[in-house]
Design an enzyme around this catalytic site. Structure first.
Site, short mmCIF file in Angstrom:
data_model
loop_
_atom_site.label_atom_id
_atom_site.label_comp_id
_atom_site.label_asym_id
_atom_site.label_seq_id
_atom_site.Cartn_x
_atom_site.Cartn_y
_atom_site.Cartn_z
CG HIS A 1 16.63 -36.61 -19.37
ND1 HIS A 1 15.69 -36.02 -18.81
CD2 HIS A 1 16.83 -36.36 -20.67
CE1 HIS A 1 15.10 -35.42 -19.80
NE2 HIS A 1 15.64 -35.43 -20.99
CG HIS A 33 16.82 -31.05 -19.89
ND1 HIS A 33 18.05 -31.77 -20.44
CD2 HIS A 33 15.66 -31.67 -20.47
CE1 HIS A 33 17.58 -32.63 -21.49
NE2 HIS A 33 16.40 -32.66 -21.70
NE ARG A 51 6.17 -27.96 -20.41
CZ ARG A 51 7.42 -28.45 -20.96
NH1 ARG A 51 7.60 -29.78 -21.15
NH2 ARG A 51 8.37 -27.65 -21.52
#
Length: 328
Positions: free
Chosen positions: A197, A254, A264
């Site tokens: 997006h 990205h 993460r």
């Protein structure tokens, strides 16, 4: 999690270095402009944001995402609050949990924050201090960009996000280890944590822990991985800045891939203008023969359109001007 996100193959292209900008050096303004033109993405070092501030917020985020799902669901909501797997309301999913906040309001009055953690004062202060630093850093970057472009006055862009009524958001993302990779459910392919997006705002400021996963899309269509660097910040050019520069800067597409072993944690500050702000190419960046590539719109109009689209949609397409060649 019970939602199976879309698998993706690891990109085969070689690594291309991510531009690194020393924000403490005023002469970095030209390199910053070039990074916005070529990548729509760059890493900022020597930013002056205290590491302790980042560490406290990351700790609070991990504490929250470690809570039982039933506790986290008590603060679920749309658009603000906790989410798990589903991204937006248009069918997008990912291997991600998140917490989205409107940082322009008094954070203490947000209905989901008091239940966020037992030590709610700690996370409230951490979010306030972090987003204040991120906003200042964003303004510094935008003023370096205007210097590099030769725009006067210097606050032409920064005033859009420093305005009292600016519409900025803060998001904490948590990507748990993904066992689906080890179980070979997808033939060994990676699993999407957050689908491809662009960001609709002016700039986005990203910081993550030491687990990689972020990838950006180059102008030739290939994807490259962004090495993690917890001591630095990464800046994305958003759709609105692409319009303001009449396409000179590129809003970077990205995505995030999952990791089979490590979690993460990322924190993103989205710098947007006020809802009533009209957005169109800056005339000072256009020559007499240049034509505007975009129709003028308000941030409220674009935000509404973007939120009603899928992640991978070209959100700017409805606002592109239909240009016709002149007759000879």
């Amino acid at each position: 999690m019970t939602i199976l996100p879309k698998p993706v193959e690891e990109p085969k292209s070689g690594f291309s270095p991510i531009p690194v900008i020393d924000i403490s050096d005023p002469e970095s303004k030209h390199a910053m402009v070039k990074a916005c033109e070529d990548f729509g993405f760059f890493k900022v070092i020597n930013h002056g944001v205290p590491s302790e501030l980042v560490s406290v917020l990351e700790h609070e985020a991990v504490e929250f995402f470690s809570l039982p799902t039933s506790d986290k669901n008590q603060v679920a909501g749309y658009p603000f609050g906790y989410g798990n797997g589903k991204i937006g309301r248009n069918g997008d999913v990912g291997w991600v949990e998140y917490l989205l906040m409107n940082v322009n309001l008094d954070i203490g009055s947000d209905p989901f924050l008091p239940a966020l953690l037992n030590n709610r004062e700690t996370i409230r202060n951490a979010v306030l201090e972090y987003t204040t630093s991120a906003r200042k850093m964003t303004c510094d970057v935008l003023e370096m960009i205007t210097d590099g472009l030769g725009i006067k006055p210097r606050n032409t862009l920064s005033k859009l996000v420093s305005d009292q009524n600016s519409d900025s958001k803060f998001r904490l993302n948590f990507y748990p280890p993904c066992p689906l990779i080890n179980e070979n459910i997808y033939g060994g392919n990676n699993v999407i944590g957050f689908g491809e997006h662009t960001d609709p705002q002016i700039l986005s400021v990203l910081r993550s822990n030491n687990t990689s996963g972020l990838q950006i899309n180059l102008t030739n269509g290939s994807w490259i991985s962004v090495p993690s660097d917890p001591s630095s910040f990464f800046f994305n050019v958003g759709d609105s800045l692409q319009v303001l520069t009449n396409g000179r800067f590129k809003s970077v597409k990205h995505r995030v891939l999952t990791n089979s072993m490590k979690s993460r944690v990322s924190m993103i500050y989205f710098a947007g203008p006020s809802l009533s702000q009209r957005i169109s190419p800056l005339t000072c960046l256009m020559n007499n023969e240049d034509e505007s590539l975009y129709e003028e719109f308000t941030w409220s109009e674009y935000k509404s359109s973007a939120y009603n689209s899928r992640l991978s949609d070209n959100r700017l397409q409805p606002f592109e001007r239909k240009l016709f060649p002149l007759n000879d």
